[in-house]
Design a protein around this motif. Structure first.
Motif, PDB file in Angstrom:
ATOM      1  N   PRO A 131      -7.862  24.913 -53.491  1.00  0.00           N
ATOM      2  CA  PRO A 131      -6.773  24.768 -51.841  1.00  0.00           C
ATOM      3  C   PRO A 131      -7.241  22.618 -51.870  1.00  0.00           C
ATOM      4  N   LYS A 132      -8.798  22.806 -52.202  1.00  0.00           N
ATOM      5  CA  LYS A 132      -8.945  21.259 -51.656  1.00  0.00           C
ATOM      6  C   LYS A 132      -7.941  20.347 -51.929  1.00  0.00           C
ATOM      7  N   PHE A 133      -7.583  20.334 -53.727  1.00  0.00           N
ATOM      8  CA  PHE A 133      -6.809  19.861 -54.548  1.00  0.00           C
ATOM      9  C   PHE A 133      -5.269  19.827 -54.752  1.00  0.00           C
ATOM     10  N   ARG A 134      -5.321  20.928 -54.528  1.00  0.00           N
ATOM     11  CA  ARG A 134      -3.700  21.530 -54.150  1.00  0.00           C
ATOM     12  C   ARG A 134      -2.212  20.353 -53.801  1.00  0.00           C
ATOM     13  N   LYS A 135      -1.433  19.889 -54.072  1.00  0.00           N
ATOM     14  CA  LYS A 135      -0.767  18.634 -53.658  1.00  0.00           C
ATOM     15  C   LYS A 135       0.615  19.601 -53.982  1.00  0.00           C
ATOM     16  N   VAL A 136       1.341  20.875 -54.258  1.00  0.00           N
ATOM     17  CA  VAL A 136       2.059  21.359 -54.541  1.00  0.00           C
ATOM     18  C   VAL A 136       1.562  22.895 -54.032  1.00  0.00           C
ATOM     19  N   GLN A 137       2.487  22.633 -52.945  1.00  0.00           N
ATOM     20  CA  GLN A 137       2.506  24.424 -52.386  1.00  0.00           C
ATOM     21  C   GLN A 137       2.848  25.606 -53.257  1.00  0.00           C
ATOM     22  N   TRP A 138       2.740  26.823 -53.321  1.00  0.00           N
ATOM     23  CA  TRP A 138       2.861  27.986 -54.308  1.00  0.00           C
ATOM     24  C   TRP A 138       4.453  27.901 -53.322  1.00  0.00           C
ATOM     25  N   GLU A 139       5.007  27.714 -52.305  1.00  0.00           N
ATOM     26  CA  GLU A 139       6.000  28.441 -51.294  1.00  0.00           C
ATOM     27  C   GLU A 139       6.966  27.093 -52.289  1.00  0.00           C
ATOM     28  N   GLU A 140       6.909  25.840 -52.797  1.00  0.00           N
ATOM     29  CA  GLU A 140       7.759  25.042 -52.842  1.00  0.00           C
ATOM     30  C   GLU A 140       8.252  25.575 -54.270  1.00  0.00           C
ATOM     31  N   ALA A 141       6.942  25.161 -55.481  1.00  0.00           N
ATOM     32  CA  ALA A 141       7.836  25.282 -56.363  1.00  0.00           C
ATOM     33  C   ALA A 141       8.263  26.821 -56.992  1.00  0.00           C
ATOM     34  N   ASP A 142       8.126  28.065 -55.606  1.00  0.00           N
ATOM     35  CA  ASP A 142       8.339  29.126 -55.694  1.00  0.00           C
ATOM     36  C   ASP A 142      10.071  29.072 -55.785  1.00  0.00           C
ATOM     37  N   ALA A 143       9.901  28.428 -54.511  1.00  0.00           N
ATOM     38  CA  ALA A 143      11.394  28.161 -54.375  1.00  0.00           C
ATOM     39  C   ALA A 143      12.478  27.516 -54.812  1.00  0.00           C
ATOM     40  N   ARG A 144      11.825  26.433 -55.791  1.00  0.00           N
ATOM     41  CA  ARG A 144      12.635  25.437 -57.345  1.00  0.00           C
ATOM     42  C   ARG A 144      12.876  26.374 -57.850  1.00  0.00           C
ATOM     43  N   ALA A 145      11.624  27.445 -58.140  1.00  0.00           N
ATOM     44  CA  ALA A 145      12.381  28.406 -59.717  1.00  0.00           C
ATOM     45  C   ALA A 145      13.431  29.529 -59.633  1.00  0.00           C
ATOM     46  N   MET A 146      13.688  29.822 -57.951  1.00  0.00           N
ATOM     47  CA  MET A 146      14.808  30.547 -57.664  1.00  0.00           C
ATOM     48  C   MET A 146      15.985  29.813 -57.574  1.00  0.00           C
ATOM     49  N   GLU A 147      15.981  28.655 -57.702  1.00  0.00           N
ATOM     50  CA  GLU A 147      16.989  27.985 -57.692  1.00  0.00           C
ATOM     51  C   GLU A 147      17.240  27.501 -58.883  1.00  0.00           C
ATOM     52  N   TRP A 148      16.582  27.939 -59.671  1.00  0.00           N
ATOM     53  CA  TRP A 148      16.824  27.565 -61.357  1.00  0.00           C
ATOM     54  C   TRP A 148      17.121  29.228 -61.922  1.00  0.00           C
ATOM     55  N   ASN A 149      16.646  30.376 -60.940  1.00  0.00           N
ATOM     56  CA  ASN A 149      17.055  31.264 -61.675  1.00  0.00           C
ATOM     57  C   ASN A 149      15.954  32.005 -62.907  1.00  0.00           C
ATOM     58  N   CYS A 150      14.794  31.564 -62.245  1.00  0.00           N
ATOM     59  CA  CYS A 150      13.617  31.877 -63.223  1.00  0.00           C
ATOM     60  C   CYS A 150      12.410  32.357 -62.559  1.00  0.00           C
ATOM     61  N   THR A 151      10.881  32.235 -63.462  1.00  0.00           N
ATOM     62  CA  THR A 151      10.187  32.507 -62.666  1.00  0.00           C
ATOM     63  C   THR A 151       8.764  31.562 -62.276  1.00  0.00           C
ATOM     64  N   TYR A 152       8.405  31.220 -61.633  1.00  0.00           N
ATOM     65  CA  TYR A 152       6.873  30.854 -61.611  1.00  0.00           C
ATOM     66  C   TYR A 152       5.647  31.159 -61.477  1.00  0.00           C
ATOM     67  N   ILE A 153       5.022  31.112 -61.757  1.00  0.00           N
ATOM     68  CA  ILE A 153       3.485  31.093 -62.204  1.00  0.00           C
ATOM     69  C   ILE A 153       2.674  30.415 -62.475  1.00  0.00           C
ATOM     70  N   GLU A 154       1.797  30.894 -61.813  1.00  0.00           N
ATOM     71  CA  GLU A 154       0.758  29.752 -61.512  1.00  0.00           C
ATOM     72  C   GLU A 154      -0.371  29.867 -62.403  1.00  0.00           C
ATOM     73  N   THR A 155      -1.148  29.308 -63.065  1.00  0.00           N
ATOM     74  CA  THR A 155      -1.688  29.027 -64.337  1.00  0.00           C
ATOM     75  C   THR A 155      -3.404  28.024 -64.428  1.00  0.00           C
ATOM     76  N   SER A 156      -4.299  28.220 -65.312  1.00  0.00           N
ATOM     77  CA  SER A 156      -5.870  28.056 -65.061  1.00  0.00           C
ATOM     78  C   SER A 156      -5.838  28.055 -66.970  1.00  0.00           C
ATOM     79  N   ALA A 157      -6.416  26.456 -66.896  1.00  0.00           N
ATOM     80  CA  ALA A 157      -6.111  26.429 -69.088  1.00  0.00           C
ATOM     81  C   ALA A 157      -7.656  26.666 -69.211  1.00  0.00           C
ATOM     82  N   LYS A 158      -8.948  26.359 -68.080  1.00  0.00           N
ATOM     83  CA  LYS A 158      -9.938  26.354 -68.445  1.00  0.00           C
ATOM     84  C   LYS A 158     -10.668  27.969 -67.792  1.00  0.00           C
ATOM     85  N   THR A 159      -9.616  28.684 -67.409  1.00  0.00           N
ATOM     86  CA  THR A 159     -10.465  30.617 -66.502  1.00  0.00           C
ATOM     87  C   THR A 159      -9.496  31.448 -67.250  1.00  0.00           C
ATOM     88  N   ARG A 160      -8.228  30.680 -68.011  1.00  0.00           N
ATOM     89  CA  ARG A 160      -7.610  31.457 -68.289  1.00  0.00           C
ATOM     90  C   ARG A 160      -6.393  32.304 -68.034  1.00  0.00           C
TER      91      ARG A 160
END
Length: 199
Positions: A131-160
């Protein structure tokens, strides 16, 4: 003695990684391919990776094209997009500008392919930074994905976190779309045949 039937080649699914420079496209790709996390990575020109995997009990191949996020390579992007069957559009949840750029990538892909129903997943990477470094909120990204009719998923390449999931989900979408297209072509062929018989 009868010759052995020629082995059927495993279906190939072509995935394209898109997104701004430095968001972790290469890190996600390398984590998925080799189980390695690479912290320092030279800006990618474009690297292609292929491996055989089992998707829902069926052997298939995944071909991943990791494109450059840098603007100087924009001219060759269109050719890459034409070769893709599905897209992972990656941004960093710690960099708002990279999120804004996802709209450009989406628009370019729709324009080049003339298809806004192409398999597509919006990926917010670097979830491990918290949370300390987060600049994009889950809700905003998920809303964009819904608008595009696609899925939104959060990842970490570091922790897999969710790394296997984004590739598996996209390949399922690509496979299902190919099946739908094949069956509609088959239906069209049958329809034409019936038409000819009636004449």
């Amino acid at each position: 003695m009868r010759k052995k039937a020629k082995q059927e080649t495993a279906p190939l699914h072509k995935v394209i990684m898109v997104g701004s420079g430095g968001v972790g496209k290469s890190a996600l790709t390398l984590q998925y391919m080799y189980g390695d996390f690479v912290e320092e990575y030279d800006p990618t020109k474009a690297d292609s990776y292929r491996k055989k995997i089992v998707l829902d009990n069926q052997t298939c191949q995944i071909d991943i094209l990791d494109t450059a996020g840098q603007e100087e390579y924009a001219a060759i992007r269109d050719n890459y997009y034409r070769s893709g069957e599905g897209f992972l559009c990656v941004f960093s949840i710690c960099e708002y500008e990279s999120f804004l750029h996802t709209q450009e990538f989406r628009d370019q892909i729709s324009r080049v392919l003339d298809d806004d129903k192409v398999p597509f997943i919006l990926v917010g990477n670097k979830a491990d930074l918290g949370p300390k470094f987060r600049k994009v909120q889950w809700e905003e990204a998920d809303a964009r994905a819904m608008e595009w009719n696609c899925t939104y998923i959060e990842t970490s390449a570091k922790t897999r976190q969710n790394v296997d999931d984004i590739f598996t989900l996209l390949m399922r979408q690509i496979r299902d779309r190919k099946k739908r297209n094949a069956s509609s072509k088959d239906h069209e062929r049958k329809r034409k045949r019936i038409k000819c018989l009636i004449l």
